[in-house]
Design a protein around this motif. Structure first.
Motif: not given
Length: 383
Positions: A55-56, A191-193, A197-198, A203-205
């Protein structure tokens, strides 16, 4: 300098988490039904991790950097040709005085894809070609899903290492890593946006999934008697051999960049993207490629190399950043006219009396001439 210091602190925290996870797995390994649940949770976390990686991945950034094909070929050659060649040579040289399974882990790390996030971050910090770094690192990571299992089967057999890849590994990797990655990328328009944004929340994932797999792998290795086979001396040897691998790869990449005439920005991409190995890909792949009793030992060199490469690259990125800032400062023209001198002085809260202006103007003209001479000498030496 403060950015490098903050990066070091971040690296140290994750290193502490890794060490704590290994200690926890050593003292309280999951057994029986608990081990099965731990493996399942780790598999789901890894699937989520690769879903988010997909997704990133920005198609626009890939399209922007994909035209630099020569750089991408060099980077992939460093990742999948130079690294394995050095790994095989070290395995042969160290055979007989290092545990064969540790050597398998050392060879395995040389077969992994490059990192994505840290390669891009270091390239940006060093003022390199960020678009090309995004393309090279993403392409390396995607190809690694196919190439790493293939290289493990070929090179570990040739090197006669102590680890054996399982026959169903490619199917497992495709199911656990590739499908979530493709699903995430296909859903990026929706879901890319949110993902962009988050990043701090997500990052914990990334790190949590790695810690879960490390706990599961080391727990199985502890039950199999890893600490009766691996001692402090073995860990120190792995640190030295990892440093040798990293030093050789970086040295070759610097020489290659000069030989083929890469620009400074592209040479930075080759240095960072072509010298790094992905812990995020390496840990779950090891779980799919090797028997559970071997995974803990196999990923130990990967964990050591991961931390070493981050420390070295952080220092180099900081050096290149300061160098770039100095070059910009030196290249900036000195003010020559009275109005330009007055404006520059005002910006720095310096008062230049009218009576002193002719002398200041004359001195700046002399300094400008000296700078032109130095710039000419630097350009001549560069040729």
């Amino acid at each position: 300098m403060s950015r490098v210091f903050k990066l070091f602190l971040s690296i140290d925290r994750f290193l502490l988490w890794l060490i704590a996870t290994v200690v926890l797995a050593s003292l309280l390994p999951a057994r029986g039904a608990a081990a099965g649940w731990a493996d399942l949770i780790a598999d789901l976390a890894i699937a989520l991790l690769f879903f988010l990686h997909g997704a990133k991945l920005s198609r626009a950034a890939i399209v922007q950097g994909i035209g630099n094909w020569r750089l991408h070929v060099l980077t992939l050659g460093s990742t999948y040709v130079l690294f394995p060649a050095i790994g095989i040579a070290l395995v042969w040289a160290a055979r007989g005085w290092v545990d064969p399974l540790l050597l398998s882990g050392l060879l395995y790390l040389t077969l992994l894809p490059s990192t994505v996030q840290s390669s891009i971050a270091f390239t940006a910090m060093a003022r390199g070609n960020v678009a090309a770094a995004v393309c090279s690192a993403s392409l390396s990571n995607l190809l690694g899903i196919f190439l790493t299992p293939l290289l493990v089967g070929v090179f570990m057999h040739v090197a006669g290492s102590g680890a054996l890849a399982s026959s169903h590994s490619i199917g497992t990797i495709a199911l656990q890593l590739l499908l979530p990655f493709l699903a995430g990328h296909l859903l990026r328009p929706m879901i890319g946006g949110f993902v962009d944004r988050n990043k701090a929340i997500l990052q914990p994932v990334d790190r949590g999934s790695i810690l879960l797999v490390v706990y599961s792998a080391f727990g199985a290795a502890v039950i199999g008697g890893i600490w009766t086979k691996v001692g402090v001396g073995d860990v120190l040897i792995l640190v030295v051999l990892s440093a040798v691998i990293l030093g050789l790869v970086m040295g070759v990449n610097v020489l290659v960049a000069r030989m083929v005439g890469l620009s400074r920005e592209d040479a930075i991409v080759l240095l960072f993207c072509g010298s790094k190995k992905s812990l995020a890909s390496g840990v779950p792949m090891a779980g799919a490629l090797f028997p559970s009793a071997q995974v803990g030992v196999i990923v130990l060199p990967v964990m050591i190399f991961h931390q070493l490469q981050l420390f070295v690259c952080a220092a180099l990125a900081g050096y290149f950043q300061r160098q770039s800032e100095r070059d910009v400062a030196v290249a900036a023209p000195l003010p020559r006219t009275a109005d330009a001198i007055a404006a520059a002085a005002t910006a720095r809260a310096i008062a230049v009396p009218d009576a002193c202006m002719p002398g200041v103007t004359a001195n700046l003209a002399v300094l400008e001439a000296q700078l032109d001479t130095l710039r000419g000498a630097d350009a001549k030496n560069a040729r």
